[in-house]
Design an enzyme around this catalytic site. Structure first.
Site, PDB file in Angstrom:
ATOM      1  N   THR A  99       3.639   1.484   3.336  1.00  0.00           N
ATOM      2  CA  THR A  99       2.185   1.462   3.101  1.00  0.00           C
ATOM      3  C   THR A  99       1.890   0.920   1.716  1.00  0.00           C
ATOM      4  OG1 THR A  99       2.270   3.740   2.304  1.00  0.00           O
ATOM      5  CG2 THR A  99       1.588   3.416   4.604  1.00  0.00           C
ATOM      6  N   GLU A 118      -3.758   4.492   1.533  1.00  0.00           N
ATOM      7  CA  GLU A 118      -2.468   3.887   1.910  1.00  0.00           C
ATOM      8  C   GLU A 118      -2.627   3.059   3.162  1.00  0.00           C
ATOM      9  OE1 GLU A 118       1.262   6.198   1.569  1.00  0.00           O
ATOM     10  OE2 GLU A 118      -0.115   7.724   2.265  1.00  0.00           O
TER      11      GLU A 118
HETATM   12  C1  LIG Z   1      -1.442   5.667   9.751  1.00  0.00           C
HETATM   13  C2  LIG Z   1      -0.974   6.718   8.800  1.00  0.00           C
HETATM   14  C3  LIG Z   1      -1.343   8.041   9.012  1.00  0.00           C
HETATM   15  C4  LIG Z   1      -0.892   9.055   8.163  1.00  0.00           C
HETATM   16  N1  LIG Z   1      -1.275  10.348   8.396  1.00  0.00           N
HETATM   17  C5  LIG Z   1      -0.812  11.338   7.606  1.00  0.00           C
HETATM   18  C6  LIG Z   1      -1.144  12.699   7.860  1.00  0.00           C
HETATM   19  O1  LIG Z   1      -1.913  13.041   8.774  1.00  0.00           O
HETATM   20  N2  LIG Z   1      -0.628  13.649   7.062  1.00  0.00           N
HETATM   21  C7  LIG Z   1       0.208  13.348   6.024  1.00  0.00           C
HETATM   22  O2  LIG Z   1       0.660  14.246   5.355  1.00  0.00           O
HETATM   23  N3  LIG Z   1       0.504  12.069   5.712  1.00  0.00           N
HETATM   24  C8  LIG Z   1       0.030  11.053   6.482  1.00  0.00           C
HETATM   25  N4  LIG Z   1       0.363   9.749   6.216  1.00  0.00           N
HETATM   26  C9  LIG Z   1       0.937   9.430   4.921  1.00  0.00           C
HETATM   27  C10 LIG Z   1       2.431   9.419   4.861  1.00  0.00           C
HETATM   28  O3  LIG Z   1       2.814  10.735   4.579  1.00  0.00           O
HETATM   29  C11 LIG Z   1       2.781   8.475   3.727  1.00  0.00           C
HETATM   30  O4  LIG Z   1       2.609   7.162   4.172  1.00  0.00           O
HETATM   31  C12 LIG Z   1       4.151   8.707   3.223  1.00  0.00           C
HETATM   32  O5  LIG Z   1       4.128   9.897   2.510  1.00  0.00           O
HETATM   33  C13 LIG Z   1       4.662   7.589   2.348  1.00  0.00           C
HETATM   34  O6  LIG Z   1       4.290   7.742   1.044  1.00  0.00           O
HETATM   35  P1  LIG Z   1       4.721   6.704  -0.101  1.00  0.00           P
HETATM   36  O7  LIG Z   1       3.824   5.492   0.022  1.00  0.00           O
HETATM   37  O8  LIG Z   1       4.449   7.448  -1.392  1.00  0.00           O
HETATM   38  O9  LIG Z   1       6.128   6.359   0.087  1.00  0.00           O
HETATM   39  C14 LIG Z   1      -0.077   8.721   7.047  1.00  0.00           C
HETATM   40  C15 LIG Z   1       0.270   7.384   6.821  1.00  0.00           C
HETATM   41  C16 LIG Z   1      -0.155   6.392   7.675  1.00  0.00           C
HETATM   42  C17 LIG Z   1       0.235   4.966   7.428  1.00  0.00           C
HETATM   43  N1  LIG Z   2       3.819  -3.865   6.720  1.00  0.00           N
HETATM   44  C1  LIG Z   2       3.656  -3.469   5.472  1.00  0.00           C
HETATM   45  N2  LIG Z   2       2.573  -2.739   5.119  1.00  0.00           N
HETATM   46  C2  LIG Z   2       2.411  -2.313   3.854  1.00  0.00           C
HETATM   47  N3  LIG Z   2       3.278  -2.596   2.859  1.00  0.00           N
HETATM   48  C3  LIG Z   2       4.363  -3.329   3.133  1.00  0.00           C
HETATM   49  C4  LIG Z   2       4.604  -3.788   4.457  1.00  0.00           C
HETATM   50  N4  LIG Z   2       5.762  -4.474   4.445  1.00  0.00           N
HETATM   51  C5  LIG Z   2       6.226  -4.445   3.198  1.00  0.00           C
HETATM   52  N5  LIG Z   2       5.405  -3.775   2.377  1.00  0.00           N
HETATM   53  C6  LIG Z   2       5.682  -3.550   0.952  1.00  0.00           C
HETATM   54  O1  LIG Z   2       6.259  -2.251   0.859  1.00  0.00           O
HETATM   55  C7  LIG Z   2       5.543  -1.417  -0.041  1.00  0.00           C
HETATM   56  C8  LIG Z   2       5.391  -0.037   0.544  1.00  0.00           C
HETATM   57  O2  LIG Z   2       6.625   0.577   0.835  1.00  0.00           O
HETATM   58  P1  LIG Z   2       6.738   2.163   0.704  1.00  0.00           P
HETATM   59  O3  LIG Z   2       8.112   2.572   1.098  1.00  0.00           O
HETATM   60  O4  LIG Z   2       5.586   2.810   1.409  1.00  0.00           O
HETATM   61  O5  LIG Z   2       6.672   2.304  -0.837  1.00  0.00           O
HETATM   62  P2  LIG Z   2       5.643   3.014  -1.826  1.00  0.00           P
HETATM   63  O6  LIG Z   2       5.953   4.437  -1.741  1.00  0.00           O
HETATM   64  O7  LIG Z   2       5.968   2.401  -3.160  1.00  0.00           O
HETATM   65  O8  LIG Z   2       4.267   2.667  -1.347  1.00  0.00           O
HETATM   66  C9  LIG Z   2       4.180  -2.079  -0.199  1.00  0.00           C
HETATM   67  O9  LIG Z   2       3.586  -1.841  -1.446  1.00  0.00           O
HETATM   68  C10 LIG Z   2       4.506  -3.542   0.016  1.00  0.00           C
HETATM   69  O10 LIG Z   2       4.877  -4.133  -1.208  1.00  0.00           O
END
Ligand SMILES: Cc1cc2nc3c(=O)[nH]c(=O)nc-3n(C[C@H](O)[C@H](O)[C@H](O)COP(=O)(O)O)c2cc1C
Ligand SMILES: Nc1ncnc2c1ncn2[C@@H]1O[C@H](COP(=O)(O)OP(=O)(O)O)[C@@H](O)[C@H]1O
Length: 307
Positions: free
Chosen positions: A204, A252
């Protein structure tokens, strides 16, 4: 677009001026802007939007400008067809100006207005004493024409930024988008998160929302994202990630059919439809299953739309 901010020392060539605070630029404001653009093209004059910075309520009531539908950097995108965007400094001296003085010095003087386009209820000057009656009266003295636009209604109700803020806060994104005449959007730089997305879930792109920006309730939304001016379908979670014990509010976005590193890029996320509330799941596996369902739902939505 020329952008004038932070100074009262400027002048404009003859122009069509649109006046307003344009808190959340909605279908009513768009009508004013369209009228000004049409006049400026017909008459070969510049189009100019004048707002105040900071918002008058910040100076007069000492209130923080919270719950903004558009931050300044987001307004520029919407006003892109306008020739000049002025954010006139709103300080105690500006607040003290009588309406007559404001017309003489700023509207007719500095701006060189040949047309003034405003909504029927526009108020300005010290204690908001100026109105369209006064603008009309002064038009012959200062040689401009006044164009007033009726308030726009939607389902019998007058469209206002206050109404749109209420709908956004209640998560009624589709209705808010109708009233805005555009998709509600959040602009920001992609920052690094905890990398749990790629490791356990879906990647994300994370934006930390500005503290003044209004946001809908925490939850999952079908979205579009613009990366380097390219539009992608996506799904966005707004919230604190309770399942992974997150603390900070993050926007995100998982971009469909995308695999690029976009850290540091400035992106625009447009929310299209509310899907569900954010929840604390019992395990990462349960969360992943639910996110997969949500992505399938969005994919189906896009497919139906394209048929
Ligand atoms: C479509 C979508 C729905 C999500 N829904 C929830 C949720 O209901 N509850 C939650 O705790 N996290 C939710 N998440 C968040 C994830 O926990 C989060 O993407 C994950 O912690 C990754 O975090 P990072 O970007 O710090 O790595 C959701 C993420 C996405 C993309
Ligand atoms: N389909 C995708 N959607 C969102 N981010 C993507 C995607 N593919 C690659 N990325 C890259 O990966 C990163 C997110 O990876 P993630 O593991 O969620 O790391 P972070 O915790 O740093 O957000 C984004 O910031 C982007 O640079």
């Amino acid at each position: 677009m020329e952008y004038i901010k932070g100074t009262k020392e400027f002048t404009s060539s003859p122009c069509v001026v649109v006046l307003g605070n344009f808190d959340g630029i909605h279908i009513g404001h768009r009508k004013l802007i369209c009228k000004a653009l049409q006049l400026s093209r017909e008459l070969g004059l510049k189009s100019l939007v004048l707002t105040f910075d900071p918002h008058p309520s910040f100076v007069l009531a000492n209130k923080e400008p919270v719950d903004l539908i558009y931050l300044r950097c987001e307004k520029e995108r919407i006003l892109k067809d306008i020739d000049v965007f002025v954010e006139y400094p709103y300080d105690l001296n500006t607040a003290k100006m009588t309406p007559e003085n404001f017309v003489e010095k700023v509207i007719a003087g500095q701006l060189n207005a040949k047309y003034v386009v405003v909504g029927k209820d526009y108020r300005f000057g010290h204690k908001r004493k100026g109105d369209i009656g006064l603008l009309e009266k002064l038009s012959s003295i200062y040689d401009y024409k006044l164009v007033t636009i009726d308030k726009i209604e939607y389902n019998g109700n007058i469209v206002s930024s206050t109404w749109i803020r209420k709908e956004i806060k209640e998560g009624n994104i589709s209705l808010a988008n109708e009233l805005l005449g555009a998709n509600f959007s959040i602009k920001g730089k992609v920052v690094e998160g905890k990398k749990n997305g790629k490791r356990f879930l879906y990647p994300t792109a994370n934006i930390i929302p500005h503290r003044y920006k209004i946001l809908p309730p925490n939850g999952v939304y079908y979205s579009h994202i613009y990366v380097n001016n390219q539009k992608y379908h996506s799904i966005t979670n707004i919230g604190i990630n309770p399942t992974l014990n997150g603390q900070q509010k993050v926007v995100e976005t998982h971009i469909l059919d995308f695999d690029e590193d976009i850290y540091g890029e400035t992106v625009i996320v447009e929310l299209i439809e509310f899907i569900r509330k954010e929840k604390k799941f019992n395990s990462i596996d349960e969360l992943k299953q639910e996110i997969t369902n949500n992505i399938n739902y969005v994919t189906e939505l896009i497919r139906k739309h394209e048929d």
